[in-house]
Design a protein around this motif. Structure first.
Motif, PDB file in Angstrom:
ATOM      1  N   LYS A  84      26.902  46.274  48.775  1.00 19.66           N
ATOM      2  CA  LYS A  84      27.019  44.860  49.121  1.00 19.66           C
ATOM      3  C   LYS A  84      26.905  44.067  47.831  1.00 19.66           C
ATOM      4  O   LYS A  84      25.843  44.036  47.211  1.00 19.66           O
ATOM      5  N   MET A  85      28.001  43.425  47.442  1.00 15.56           N
ATOM      6  CA  MET A  85      28.081  42.767  46.140  1.00 15.56           C
ATOM      7  C   MET A  85      28.096  41.260  46.341  1.00 15.56           C
ATOM      8  O   MET A  85      29.052  40.684  46.861  1.00 15.56           O
ATOM      9  N   ASP A  86      27.042  40.606  45.911  1.00 16.29           N
ATOM     10  CA  ASP A  86      26.815  39.186  46.165  1.00 16.29           C
ATOM     11  C   ASP A  86      27.245  38.354  44.950  1.00 16.29           C
ATOM     12  O   ASP A  86      27.433  38.868  43.850  1.00 16.29           O
ATOM     13  N   GLY A  87      27.349  37.043  45.188  1.00 21.55           N
ATOM     14  CA  GLY A  87      27.628  36.115  44.104  1.00 21.55           C
ATOM     15  C   GLY A  87      28.919  36.395  43.361  1.00 21.55           C
ATOM     16  O   GLY A  87      29.010  36.168  42.145  1.00 21.55           O
ATOM     17  N   LEU A  88      29.939  36.856  44.077  1.00 26.36           N
ATOM     18  CA  LEU A  88      31.180  37.252  43.401  1.00 26.36           C
ATOM     19  C   LEU A  88      31.806  36.104  42.614  1.00 26.36           C
ATOM     20  O   LEU A  88      32.501  36.337  41.623  1.00 26.36           O
ATOM     21  N   TRP A  89      31.572  34.879  43.061  1.00 23.82           N
ATOM     22  CA  TRP A  89      32.198  33.746  42.385  1.00 23.82           C
ATOM     23  C   TRP A  89      31.818  33.680  40.903  1.00 23.82           C
ATOM     24  O   TRP A  89      32.574  33.150  40.081  1.00 23.82           O
TER      25      TRP A  89
END
Length: 798
Positions: free
Chosen positions: A408-413
């Motif tokens: 789960k990869m967060d903060g992609l922005w």
């Protein structure tokens, strides 16, 4: 030149109207023309000649046009109108036989003597004509359903439709390789106009060079919902998307024990003791029903507390919730037959952390020279720098080597080096490009984010499930993640309160305030095509009202979206645990909102399964309001056969509902749902519903068959061991039951294993219905047969 035009006229590619030369191309769906005098293009429906796209205007002056054939590696043979512009740029208007869209692509040429930097570019604007006034039409985009002149702008796509007929135009960016495509709608001179814009941040084009911009797709459809689905199918083809199978599982973040809501101090990531307890419980109680993974969320990592989550990964949190490291935890989860998942922030770190004291060149800088730090997101890494790229690949490999096959990869922005503008649905100016150049200055913001995901895939390997999070932090990550993740969080964190699912307020029709829909409704067409839509967990804990728990879990199950839970499973009462069991696995068949263009909060979904010998349909009816209401619709417009009579059975109340023909209407209590299996009457007994899953036969029944010669109804059901399984059958003819049950049986092989089937006593008010229960201690397929006698006597009963 005149001879070329004569040849094209003979080919039917050019027509001359007065002094204007119109270049034409056509496929089975569309007819497209370009007028060289007005320098505008149009598009019409090929079958009727009715123009829906009018006054299409391209940026730049055109000095020449021609019609040509082409072959695309994805869409095959096609034709195009090629427009050469005064500055050396070219625009291609393309049609392919198997594609119901006009594709518009510009190759932008830099005729200046110096490098040119484009931050934004508007290649095309066009009017839309659906034969209705703008106030009768609606636009649907990432910001939801609005009047055409009230939409703030949409990322990726924008649809204009007539709610009365669903006839509409779908416009969307087919590619987002280097730029972030957005669309705007307005009303000018009584007509709806769309503006297509591409945001790059920095698109550098050297002197004398050209750059192919993103491709826009535009099509018209009798049902614009199907047009959006066709658009998603085209994206799937363009990016050769092959999703990992959909999974159902658990996230620790909101758990009452070891999670963020743990008053004892949970950090959201659980801990060694509790994660073991949970995995063992889930494997025993839920895995037979389709549960497959346990994902550890934020809080396991180490590092300093500066801005948002800690971002240290190399030491595997030796003093935190997992003192023995993360590898033994994954091994424990996997020993229970489950997939181990883990959360992390890939594309940003804390520049203040001592670990990066001598690596400040790893970080992006703002134009003022300060580190590019955003709220909660941390400091964006320069993903074009070789050392950073090697670090990311190694990180992904390390996490995978620990045993985690779900990321789960967060903060992609943060990979696009843009601001956090949470919650972001409609277009917002995020000041894209407010940074000093990347190490590789020719890279754009979106290209860099996409490269970052590719690096992670390279390190993790092809088998790891990639879950992207979260588009609402900044919608740049929506298009930039296409083709690179298996699931995507399409909305913000939800929480487990009722209002957390109704957390958007929209102004609509004269300023009235109406609570907006779950974002999965408006983006439903991406699900299962581009990725699995992740609406964040649904909750069934006792703190949630039972009707709310059933509604939220049912909405996920009926819509077929990513199925995630974050309750403390070992502490759930049996009736709450049973809700989860009845909502997994995914049905993996066609599901769409019926009132998609009618309401900002769609309340009707239809699921249809045509993969079996008999067709199955289920209506999901959702009352998001605080008082009871009747929910109904025209049967044919909903997707059923308006000329047939339908039996109905409500899953959660476990009871039949009145039959209907032509239209349906059912009362749904406040803040509740009905999940109604509907089956067309066929003049003989039919299986309407089962107890295994809310879709009532779609995930568990194979090969249902009626044999008129022998009077037998037979089928195969996939049952779960020690889970009593019920068949709900009826065969009324115009309200009269003429069928008498003679015998029931399972196959001899099943009977030898102790599996048996028995009729149940019908409840009052269920005349004409038959319930059968299959009992099996083992999970597996059970073949069953019911034999009937057709009796003319109205006294005959099941």
């Amino acid at each position: 030149m005149k001879y070329w035009i004569i040849i094209l006229i003979l080919m039917g590619c050019v027509s001359i109207d007065s002094k204007a030369v119109v270049y034409n191309i056509k496929n089975e769906k569309l007819f497209v023309g370009y007028d060289d005098t007005s320098q505008t293009f149009f598009a019409a429906e090929a079958a009727t000649g009715t123009r829906f796209l009018v006054n299409g205007k391209l940026e730049g002056m055109t000095k020449g046009a021609k019609v040509d054939t082409l072959r695309d590696p994805v869409f095959g043979e096609g034709t195009e109108i090629v427009l050469t512009q005064a500055d050396g740029s070219t625009v291609s208007l393309e049609l392919y036989q198997e594609l119901p869209f006009l594709l518009i692509t510009k190759e932008l040429h830099n005729s200046a003597g110096v490098m040119v930097d484009f931050q934004k570019y508007v290649p095309v604007t066009f009017g839309l004509d659906l034969g209705k006034s703008p106030d009768e039409l609606r636009t649907m985009g990432t910001a939801g359903l609005t009047l055409p002149d009230k939409h703030p702008g949409s990322y990726l796509f924008l649809t204009l439709a007539d709610p009365a007929t669903r006839h509409g135009v779908v416009a969307g960016w087919l590619t987002e390789d280097r730029g972030s495509g957005v669309l705007f709608s307005s009303v000018k001179d009584g007509q709806v106009e769309f503006k297509a814009q591409i945001d790059y941040g920095h698109l550098h084009i050297p002197a004398g060079k050209s750059e192919k911009l993103e491709t826009l797709a535009v099509g018209v459809f009798d049902d614009a919902r199907l047009g959006e689905e066709s658009y998603a199918d085209a994206i799937k083809e363009q990016y050769h998307i092959k999703l990992h199978p959909q999974v159902a599982g658990y996230c620790t973040w909101y758990s009452e024990v070891g999670g963020l809501t743990d008053k004892a101090g949970g950090a959201g990531c659980s801990n060694e003791k509790d994660i073991t307890t949970l995995a063992e419980f889930a494997a025993k109680e839920l895995m037979p029903y389709g549960f497959s993974f346990v994902q550890i969320d934020d809080g396991w990592q180490d590092g300093g507390n500066f801005n948002g989550p800690k971002r240290g990964f190399s030491k595997a949190a030796p003093k935190g919730a997992y003192p023995h490291g993360m590898k033994p935890v994954a091994e424990n989860i996997k020993s229970n037959g489950l997939t181990a998942g883990i959360w992390f922030l890939p594309f940003a770190r804390n520049h203040q952390d001592p670990e990066y004291k001598d690596r400040q060149d790893w970080f992006m800088k703002r134009l003022d020279g300060k580190p590019y730090e955003t709220v909660w997101g941390g400091t964006s890494l320069d993903l074009t720098r070789p050392q950073v790229r090697a670090y990311l690949a190694d990180l992904a490999k390390t996490i995978h080597d620990w045993g985690y096959d779900y990321f789960k990869m967060d903060g992609l922005w943060t990979g696009s080096v843009t601001e956090q503008i949470y919650v972001n649905d409609g277009y917002k100016d995020d000041d894209i490009g407010n940074y000093r150049p990347f190490y590789d200055p020719m890279k754009t913001s979106i290209e860099v984010l996409r490269d970052g995901l590719k690096i992670l895939r390279q390190g993790a390997g092809p088998d790891v499930f990639f879950s992207g999070c979260c588009a609402s932090q900044n919608m740049r990550s929506l298009g930039a993640s296409i083709g690179l993740v298996d699931s995507m969080r399409i909305g913000p964190d939800n929480g487990f309160g009722w209002q957390d699912y109704r957390n958007e307020v929209m102004h609509f029709e004269g300023g009235g305030i109406i609570t907006g829909p779950i974002r999965g409704n408006r983006l439903y067409f991406l699900n299962g095509r581009v990725w699995w839509n992740d609406p964040d967990p649904s909750y069934v804990r006792p703190a949630v009202k039972l009707n709310h728990a059933q509604l939220l879990a049912s909405w996920v199950a009926v819509s077929g979206m990513f199925n995630l839970n974050s309750d403390w499973l070992p502490g759930l009462p049996p009736e709450r645990l049973d809700i989860l069991r009845r909502c997994m696995p995914s049905h993996r068949v066609t599901a769409r909102p019926v009132d998609y263009f009618d309401s900002v909060m769609p309340g009707i979904w239809l699921v249809t399964d045509t993969n079996q010998p008999v067709r199955r349909d289920v209506l999901g009816l959702y009352n998001w309001d605080s008082k009871s209401k009747l929910i109904g619709y025209d049967a044919a417009k909903a997707g059923l056969d308006g000329g047939k009579s339908y039996y109905s059975f409500d899953f959660w109340s476990k009871s039949p509902l009145p039959s209907f023909k032509g239209s349906f209407q059912f009362e749904v209590p406040a803040e509740s749902c009905r999940v109604v299996a509907v089956r067309a009457a066929e003049g003989h007994p039919v299986l309407v519903s089962t107890s295994r899953h809310v879709t009532q036969g779609m995930v568990d029944v194979l090969g249902e068959n009626w044999n008129p010669a022998s009077g037998t109804l037979s089928g195969i059901s996939e049952v779960v061991g020690n889970d009593p399984y019920e068949l709900r059958i009826t065969g009324l003819i115009e309200g009269v039951n003429r069928w008498k049950l003679i015998s029931v049986s399972v196959s001899p092989e099943m009977a030898a294993k102790g599996i048996f089937i028995e009729p149940l006593t019908s409840s009052p008010g269920e005349e004409g219905w038959l319930r059968m229960r299959i009992n099996s201690k083992e999970s597996g397929l059970v073949a069953w047969t019911l034999k009937f006698e057709n009796s003319p006597s109205a006294q005959a009963r099941f």
